[in-house]
Motif scaffolding. Structure first.
Motif, PDB file in Angstrom:
ATOM      1  N   LEU A 293       0.851  -1.185   0.000  1.00  0.00           N
ATOM      2  CA  LEU A 293       0.000   0.000   0.000  1.00  0.00           C
ATOM      3  C   LEU A 293       0.893   1.243   0.000  1.00  0.00           C
ATOM      4  N   ALA A 294       0.307   2.385  -0.317  1.00  0.00           N
ATOM      5  CA  ALA A 294       1.050   3.655  -0.218  1.00  0.00           C
ATOM      6  C   ALA A 294       0.175   4.668   0.513  1.00  0.00           C
ATOM      7  N   VAL A 295       0.823   5.497   1.314  1.00  0.00           N
ATOM      8  CA  VAL A 295       0.140   6.631   1.933  1.00  0.00           C
ATOM      9  C   VAL A 295       0.933   7.855   1.502  1.00  0.00           C
ATOM     10  N   THR A 296       0.255   8.834   0.891  1.00  0.00           N
ATOM     11  CA  THR A 296       0.986  10.020   0.443  1.00  0.00           C
ATOM     12  C   THR A 296       0.510  11.245   1.213  1.00  0.00           C
ATOM     13  N   ASP A 297       1.480  12.018   1.657  1.00  0.00           N
ATOM     14  CA  ASP A 297       1.212  13.262   2.373  1.00  0.00           C
ATOM     15  C   ASP A 297       1.519  14.395   1.403  1.00  0.00           C
ATOM     16  N   GLU A 298       0.449  15.055   0.934  1.00  0.00           N
ATOM     17  CA  GLU A 298       0.601  16.066  -0.116  1.00  0.00           C
ATOM     18  C   GLU A 298       0.157  17.446   0.385  1.00  0.00           C
ATOM     19  N   VAL A 299       0.406  17.722   1.683  1.00  0.00           N
ATOM     20  CA  VAL A 299      -0.108  18.979   2.252  1.00  0.00           C
ATOM     21  C   VAL A 299       0.470  20.222   1.570  1.00  0.00           C
ATOM     22  N   TYR A 300       1.640  20.083   0.934  1.00  0.00           N
ATOM     23  CA  TYR A 300       2.238  21.243   0.240  1.00  0.00           C
ATOM     24  C   TYR A 300       1.969  21.193  -1.265  1.00  0.00           C
ATOM     25  N   GLU A 301       0.914  20.488  -1.681  1.00  0.00           N
ATOM     26  CA  GLU A 301       0.685  20.241  -3.111  1.00  0.00           C
ATOM     27  C   GLU A 301       0.616  21.526  -3.945  1.00  0.00           C
ATOM     28  N   HIS A 302       0.142  22.623  -3.351  1.00  0.00           N
ATOM     29  CA  HIS A 302       0.043  23.864  -4.137  1.00  0.00           C
ATOM     30  C   HIS A 302       1.243  24.781  -3.940  1.00  0.00           C
ATOM     31  N   LEU A 303       2.175  24.396  -3.075  1.00  0.00           N
ATOM     32  CA  LEU A 303       3.347  25.240  -2.820  1.00  0.00           C
ATOM     33  C   LEU A 303       4.513  24.696  -3.640  1.00  0.00           C
ATOM     34  N   VAL A 304       4.387  24.802  -4.968  1.00  0.00           N
ATOM     35  CA  VAL A 304       5.437  24.324  -5.860  1.00  0.00           C
ATOM     36  C   VAL A 304       5.859  25.458  -6.780  1.00  0.00           C
ATOM     37  N   TYR A 305       7.162  25.538  -7.059  1.00  0.00           N
ATOM     38  CA  TYR A 305       7.723  26.699  -7.750  1.00  0.00           C
ATOM     39  C   TYR A 305       8.428  26.344  -9.054  1.00  0.00           C
ATOM     40  N   ASP A 306       9.155  25.233  -9.063  1.00  0.00           N
ATOM     41  CA  ASP A 306       9.972  24.927 -10.236  1.00  0.00           C
ATOM     42  C   ASP A 306       9.658  23.568 -10.828  1.00  0.00           C
ATOM     43  N   ALA A 307       8.724  22.851 -10.240  1.00  0.00           N
ATOM     44  CA  ALA A 307       8.446  21.499 -10.722  1.00  0.00           C
ATOM     45  C   ALA A 307       6.981  21.202 -10.449  1.00  0.00           C
ATOM     46  N   PRO A 308       6.333  20.436 -11.336  1.00  0.00           N
ATOM     47  CA  PRO A 308       4.910  20.150 -11.099  1.00  0.00           C
ATOM     48  C   PRO A 308       4.745  19.137  -9.977  1.00  0.00           C
ATOM     49  N   HIS A 309       3.647  19.263  -9.233  1.00  0.00           N
ATOM     50  CA  HIS A 309       3.335  18.250  -8.210  1.00  0.00           C
ATOM     51  C   HIS A 309       2.604  17.088  -8.878  1.00  0.00           C
ATOM     52  N   VAL A 310       3.062  15.886  -8.620  1.00  0.00           N
ATOM     53  CA  VAL A 310       2.404  14.688  -9.164  1.00  0.00           C
ATOM     54  C   VAL A 310       1.921  13.839  -7.990  1.00  0.00           C
ATOM     55  N   SER A 311       0.664  13.385  -8.057  1.00  0.00           N
ATOM     56  CA  SER A 311       0.129  12.491  -7.028  1.00  0.00           C
ATOM     57  C   SER A 311       0.474  11.053  -7.383  1.00  0.00           C
ATOM     58  N   LEU A 312       1.010  10.322  -6.407  1.00  0.00           N
ATOM     59  CA  LEU A 312       1.363   8.914  -6.640  1.00  0.00           C
ATOM     60  C   LEU A 312       0.139   8.124  -7.118  1.00  0.00           C
ATOM     61  N   ALA A 313      -1.035   8.464  -6.578  1.00  0.00           N
ATOM     62  CA  ALA A 313      -2.253   7.723  -6.915  1.00  0.00           C
ATOM     63  C   ALA A 313      -2.603   7.812  -8.398  1.00  0.00           C
ATOM     64  N   SER A 314      -2.029   8.830  -9.100  1.00  0.00           N
ATOM     65  CA  SER A 314      -2.377   8.989 -10.512  1.00  0.00           C
ATOM     66  C   SER A 314      -1.540   8.088 -11.415  1.00  0.00           C
ATOM     67  N   LEU A 315      -0.565   7.377 -10.855  1.00  0.00           N
ATOM     68  CA  LEU A 315       0.273   6.496 -11.682  1.00  0.00           C
ATOM     69  C   LEU A 315      -0.417   5.136 -11.851  1.00  0.00           C
ATOM     70  N   PRO A 316      -0.085   4.435 -12.926  1.00  0.00           N
ATOM     71  CA  PRO A 316      -0.781   3.172 -13.224  1.00  0.00           C
ATOM     72  C   PRO A 316      -0.766   2.195 -12.045  1.00  0.00           C
ATOM     73  N   GLY A 317      -1.904   1.620 -11.758  1.00  0.00           N
ATOM     74  CA  GLY A 317      -2.004   0.582 -10.727  1.00  0.00           C
ATOM     75  C   GLY A 317      -1.967   1.117  -9.306  1.00  0.00           C
ATOM     76  N   MET A 318      -1.934   2.445  -9.115  1.00  0.00           N
ATOM     77  CA  MET A 318      -1.774   2.988  -7.757  1.00  0.00           C
ATOM     78  C   MET A 318      -3.088   3.473  -7.134  1.00  0.00           C
ATOM     79  N   ALA A 319      -4.088   3.768  -7.957  1.00  0.00           N
ATOM     80  CA  ALA A 319      -5.331   4.347  -7.409  1.00  0.00           C
ATOM     81  C   ALA A 319      -5.943   3.431  -6.358  1.00  0.00           C
ATOM     82  N   ASP A 320      -5.865   2.131  -6.563  1.00  0.00           N
ATOM     83  CA  ASP A 320      -6.518   1.196  -5.644  1.00  0.00           C
ATOM     84  C   ASP A 320      -5.697   0.862  -4.411  1.00  0.00           C
ATOM     85  N   ARG A 321      -4.428   1.310  -4.388  1.00  0.00           N
ATOM     86  CA  ARG A 321      -3.585   0.932  -3.240  1.00  0.00           C
ATOM     87  C   ARG A 321      -3.021   2.149  -2.500  1.00  0.00           C
ATOM     88  N   THR A 322      -3.537   3.347  -2.807  1.00  0.00           N
ATOM     89  CA  THR A 322      -2.957   4.554  -2.207  1.00  0.00           C
ATOM     90  C   THR A 322      -3.997   5.328  -1.394  1.00  0.00           C
TER      91      THR A 322
END
Ligand code: PMP
Ligand code: GLN
Length: 388
Positions: free
Chosen positions: A198-227
């Protein structure tokens, strides 16, 4: 001998609480500028404040539903779909929590059995080790290496055992400001799929990004059901005291997290839930502007710290900067931070607190830049005196 949870006892010895409250108390006692604990010195949007006051006036002051009010769950679901292309059913896949902190605690309690192992990247946010210990689980740490805080995929692989239950990922990352790249997240996702973790992601700073896009682990293939995807209104809207957070996951996982939350706080933040629902619906523009302002503040503080003689590591996300202090002093970071208010009236956080082995963070100090410009300018002027 104490019969309390040994990890918690070990953390409390010598502290007035966490390192954050210890350093905040020092800032108050010495009248210093507090670049330590992560809270902004200005509030978020007025329209969100007014919405909270209206909700109190309207009588939304008794227990909200255990899962959170429907308006907020719908707003969280719409936000996830708008920003992350993630699809969560507000009825069964979204849970409102008492900040991200409770979502993390409830996830670890819900998903780990005693003796299970949790993989986390080091340095790590202090609550991860504490909540893992409270769940009776063990942590297995994978180092992030300066200057870019990358990790070695082979070390990650080696951290997996037959007791590994889940991987805990924090991006954008406290304390380093690292934003995990899609390629790095793909390495983690592949590991989770192969070992059925399983994965647990802490994305509390998801909107505080300056030089790189924020990507959610759950959006990667096979991760939606385990995150379990966790976030919070605290940093996005600068309301850290309201403690409105959330967890999103497929129904089975979410039901387990919800059961843990039920017995931790049951419910939280009734009127604030209405206000944050409005914020998520109406504040997309604010979020973009806030990041642009924070980026300027990051640059101001980074330049100031470099000018003062520190080695400053790049921080593409969060509101923290990390410096190596060994260019200026042989002291360890804790003693350096303890003495800093006396020396120049500024408070920062010793990063050694974010490591299992304090020696690993011996030379690292974390600075927080979500403060008014004039406050940062004054802090920079004070820090410049350190060298002379
Ligand atoms: N995760 C990280 C990485 C944090 O830095 C913090 C502290 N702000 C939290 C979780 C806690 O968030 P909240 O205030 O929403 O509980
Ligand atoms: N998340 C904040 C930080 O990292 C602190 C919150 C707390 O004091 N626990 O500074």
């Amino acid at each position: 001998m104490s019969r309390a949870n040994p990890y918690l006892v070990s953390r409390l010895q010598g502290y007035t609480g966490t390192i954050f409250s210890e350093m905040s108390a020092l800032a108050v006692a010495t009248g210093s500028i507090n670049l330590g604990q992560g809270f902004p010195d200005s509030d978020g949007p007025d329209l969100i404040k007014r919405a909270a006051m209206r909700a109190i006036e309207a009588g939304h002051n008794q227990y909200p539903p255990g899962i959170g009010i429907v308006e907020l769950r719908e707003a969280i679901s719409a936000h996830q779909s708008r920003f992350r292309a993630l699809d969560f059913d507000p009825a069964t896949e979204v849970l409102v929590t008492a900040g991200a902190t409770e979502a993390i605690a409830a996830s670890l309690l819900a998903l780990c059995e005693v003796g299970d192992e949790v993989i986390m990247f080091e340095p790590y946010y202090d609550a991860y080790a504490a909540c893992t210990a409270m769940a009776g689980a063990r942590r297995s740490v994978v180092p992030l290496r300066s200057p870019d805080w990358s990790f070695d995929p082979a070390t990650l692989e080696a951290a997996v055992s037959d007791r590994t239950r889940l991987v805990l990922v924090n991006t954008p990352h406290n304390p380093t400001g690292k934003v995990f790249s899609r390629a790095e997240l793909e390495v983690i996702a592949e590991l989770c799929r192969r070992h059925d973790l399983l994965a647990v992601t802490d994305e509390v700073y998801e909107h505080l990004v300056y030089d790189a896009p924020h990507v959610s682990l759950a959006s990667l293939p096979g991760m939606a059901d385990r995150t379990v995807t966790i976030s919070s209104a605290a940093k996005t809207f600068s309301f850290t005291g309201w403690k409105i957070g959330w967890a999103c996951a497929q129904p089975d996982l979410l039901a387990a997290v919800r059961a843990a939350k039920q017995f931790l706080t049951y419910v939280n933040g009734g009127p604030f839930q209405y206000a944050i629902a409005e914020g998520l619906e109406r504040c997309d523009e604010y979020v973009v502007e806030a990041a642009a302002t924070l980026r300027e503040k990051r640059d101001l503080l980074a330049d100031g710290l470099a000018g003062a003689g520190f080695e400053v590591f790049a921080s593409p996300g969060t509101f923290f900067l990390t410096t190596d202090i060994s260019t200026l002093t042989d002291e360890d970071s804790y003693n350096f931070c303890r003495a800093l208010p006396e020396r120049c009236g500024v408070v920062a956080i010793p990063s050694s607190d974010f490591y299992d082995d304090p020696d690993a963070g011996r030379h690292l100090v974390r600075w927080m830049f979500s403060k008014r410009r004039e406050v940062l300018e004054e802090a920079v002027a004070r820090l410049a005196r350190l060298r002379v």
